[in-house]
Design a protein around this motif. Structure first.
Motif, PDB file in Angstrom:
ATOM      1  N   PRO A  53       0.799  -1.227   0.000  1.00  4.90           N
ATOM      2  CA  PRO A  53       0.000   0.000   0.000  1.00  4.90           C
ATOM      3  C   PRO A  53       0.830   1.275   0.000  1.00  4.90           C
ATOM      4  O   PRO A  53       0.413   2.289  -0.556  1.00  4.90           O
ATOM      5  CB  PRO A  53      -0.842  -0.124   1.280  1.00  4.90           C
ATOM      6  N   ASP A  54       2.018   1.233   0.595  1.00  6.26           N
ATOM      7  CA  ASP A  54       2.876   2.417   0.593  1.00  6.26           C
ATOM      8  C   ASP A  54       3.231   2.820  -0.830  1.00  6.26           C
ATOM      9  O   ASP A  54       3.291   4.009  -1.168  1.00  6.26           O
ATOM     10  CB  ASP A  54       4.155   2.156   1.388  1.00  6.26           C
ATOM     11  N   ARG A  55       3.471   1.828  -1.686  1.00  4.33           N
ATOM     12  CA  ARG A  55       3.792   2.097  -3.080  1.00  4.33           C
ATOM     13  C   ARG A  55       2.606   2.750  -3.783  1.00  4.33           C
ATOM     14  O   ARG A  55       2.769   3.673  -4.594  1.00  4.33           O
ATOM     15  CB  ARG A  55       4.176   0.798  -3.794  1.00  4.33           C
ATOM     16  N   ALA A  56       1.390   2.285  -3.473  1.00  2.72           N
ATOM     17  CA  ALA A  56       0.197   2.870  -4.081  1.00  2.72           C
ATOM     18  C   ALA A  56       0.030   4.327  -3.663  1.00  2.72           C
ATOM     19  O   ALA A  56      -0.395   5.170  -4.469  1.00  2.72           O
ATOM     20  CB  ALA A  56      -1.035   2.058  -3.700  1.00  2.72           C
ATOM     21  N   ILE A  57       0.343   4.642  -2.423  1.00  3.04           N
ATOM     22  CA  ILE A  57       0.252   6.027  -1.960  1.00  3.04           C
ATOM     23  C   ILE A  57       1.289   6.891  -2.676  1.00  3.04           C
ATOM     24  O   ILE A  57       1.015   8.036  -3.060  1.00  3.04           O
ATOM     25  CB  ILE A  57       0.405   6.083  -0.432  1.00  3.04           C
ATOM     26  N   MET A  58       2.477   6.343  -2.889  1.00  2.00           N
ATOM     27  CA  MET A  58       3.499   7.081  -3.636  1.00  2.00           C
ATOM     28  C   MET A  58       3.063   7.306  -5.086  1.00  2.00           C
ATOM     29  O   MET A  58       3.317   8.365  -5.665  1.00  2.00           O
ATOM     30  CB  MET A  58       4.820   6.323  -3.587  1.00  2.00           C
ATOM     31  N   GLU A  59       2.390   6.328  -5.676  1.00  2.00           N
ATOM     32  CA  GLU A  59       1.888   6.481  -7.039  1.00  2.00           C
ATOM     33  C   GLU A  59       0.815   7.563  -7.102  1.00  2.00           C
ATOM     34  O   GLU A  59       0.750   8.337  -8.056  1.00  2.00           O
ATOM     35  CB  GLU A  59       1.331   5.152  -7.553  1.00  2.00           C
ATOM     36  N   ALA A  60      -0.041   7.609  -6.089  1.00  2.00           N
ATOM     37  CA  ALA A  60      -1.054   8.672  -6.046  1.00  2.00           C
ATOM     38  C   ALA A  60      -0.383  10.036  -6.022  1.00  2.00           C
ATOM     39  O   ALA A  60      -0.810  10.964  -6.719  1.00  2.00           O
ATOM     40  CB  ALA A  60      -1.952   8.482  -4.828  1.00  2.00           C
ATOM     41  N   ALA A  61       0.683  10.163  -5.228  1.00  2.00           N
ATOM     42  CA  ALA A  61       1.409  11.429  -5.167  1.00  2.00           C
ATOM     43  C   ALA A  61       2.033  11.772  -6.512  1.00  2.00           C
ATOM     44  O   ALA A  61       2.029  12.936  -6.941  1.00  2.00           O
ATOM     45  CB  ALA A  61       2.482  11.360  -4.084  1.00  2.00           C
ATOM     46  N   ARG A  62       2.526  10.768  -7.202  1.00  2.00           N
ATOM     47  CA  ARG A  62       3.187  11.007  -8.489  1.00  2.00           C
ATOM     48  C   ARG A  62       2.229  11.565  -9.528  1.00  2.00           C
ATOM     49  O   ARG A  62       2.579  12.469 -10.298  1.00  2.00           O
ATOM     50  CB  ARG A  62       3.809   9.703  -9.004  1.00  2.00           C
ATOM     51  N   VAL A  63       1.009  11.019  -9.583  1.00  2.00           N
ATOM     52  CA  VAL A  63       0.093  11.423 -10.649  1.00  2.00           C
ATOM     53  C   VAL A  63      -0.712  12.673 -10.290  1.00  2.00           C
ATOM     54  O   VAL A  63      -1.462  13.185 -11.127  1.00  2.00           O
ATOM     55  CB  VAL A  63      -0.860  10.271 -11.043  1.00  2.00           C
ATOM     56  N   LEU A  64      -0.549  13.183  -9.075  1.00  2.00           N
ATOM     57  CA  LEU A  64      -1.248  14.406  -8.678  1.00  2.00           C
ATOM     58  C   LEU A  64      -0.483  15.653  -9.095  1.00  2.00           C
ATOM     59  O   LEU A  64       0.752  15.690  -9.034  1.00  2.00           O
ATOM     60  CB  LEU A  64      -1.442  14.435  -7.162  1.00  2.00           C
TER      61      LEU A  64
END
Length: 201
Positions: A53-64
């Motif tokens: 899940p930490d990776r998914a949160i980092m991905e959310a930050a990337r695409v924002l």
């Protein structure tokens, strides 16, 4: 608006609802979108099921985009949620929880607010905030086992993997315990959750 899910059947079902959105197959831990693509990203009870899940949160930050907002929901753990106490206890008593499921992080880790703040900040979010959700699961008592067999993920897999006789005893104990929360034949079970949100830098 774009919705993604790793399961094709869920994408098809969502698309059939006629919503004003595009739905596509996607991996929350490796989103296919360019950097800074969105103003908002939401994950609704999804992190609970991901291997990282930490990776998914980092991905959310990337695409924002800078200043964009991210929010996720997660269930609270067995200390406040009866369902998440009753089922594991019944499985431990009458069956086995070790049924060869894929490795996963502790399911309620992000319900710990200090841990969520740490993970969100590590991903690049600021102004992390939380909102409590007071939700109640309502289900006819005679349909509870059917719901658990179809309406959950890891709990469903654990129940289905039990041998026939242990599973019968597990299901009976679940019914007995959940009947404490039933009135007029309907179980009303508290299932608290939280919304965590942050702003992209």
């Amino acid at each position: 608006m774009i919705g993604t899910d790793i399961c094709e059947a869920m994408v098809v079902e969502a698309g059939a609802k006629g919503l004003a959105a595009e739905f596509q197959i996607g991996d929350a831990e490796a989103l296919s979108f360019p950097d800074a693509s969105f103003d908002r990203v939401v994950c609704n009870f999804g992190l609970y099921h991901l291997p990282d899940p930490d990776r998914a949160i980092m991905e959310a930050a990337r695409v924002l985009k800078p200043g964009g907002r991210y929010a996720f929901t997660t269930w609270c753990g067995p200390e406040v949620s009866p369902l998440f106490r009753i089922i594991p206890a019944a499985v431990r008593t009458h069956g086995t929880p070790d049924v060869g499921l894929p490795e996963a992080p502790p399911p309620f880790r992000l319900a710990n607010r200090m841990e969520s703040v740490r993970v969100m900040r590590d991903a690049g979010f600021e102004d992390v905030a939380f909102v409590d959700i007071t939700s109640v699961l309502e289900c006819p008592i005679d349909e509870v086992i059917g719901f658990l067999e179809q309406g959950t993920v890891r709990m469903t897999m654990v129940l289905r993997a039990q041998a026939l006789e242990p599973r019968r005893r597990i299901e009976q104990e679940i019914r007995d315990r959940l009947s404490e929360y039933a009135e007029d034949g309907v179980v009303r079970l508290p299932m608290p959750a939280i919304v965590a949100s942050g702003r992209s830098k």
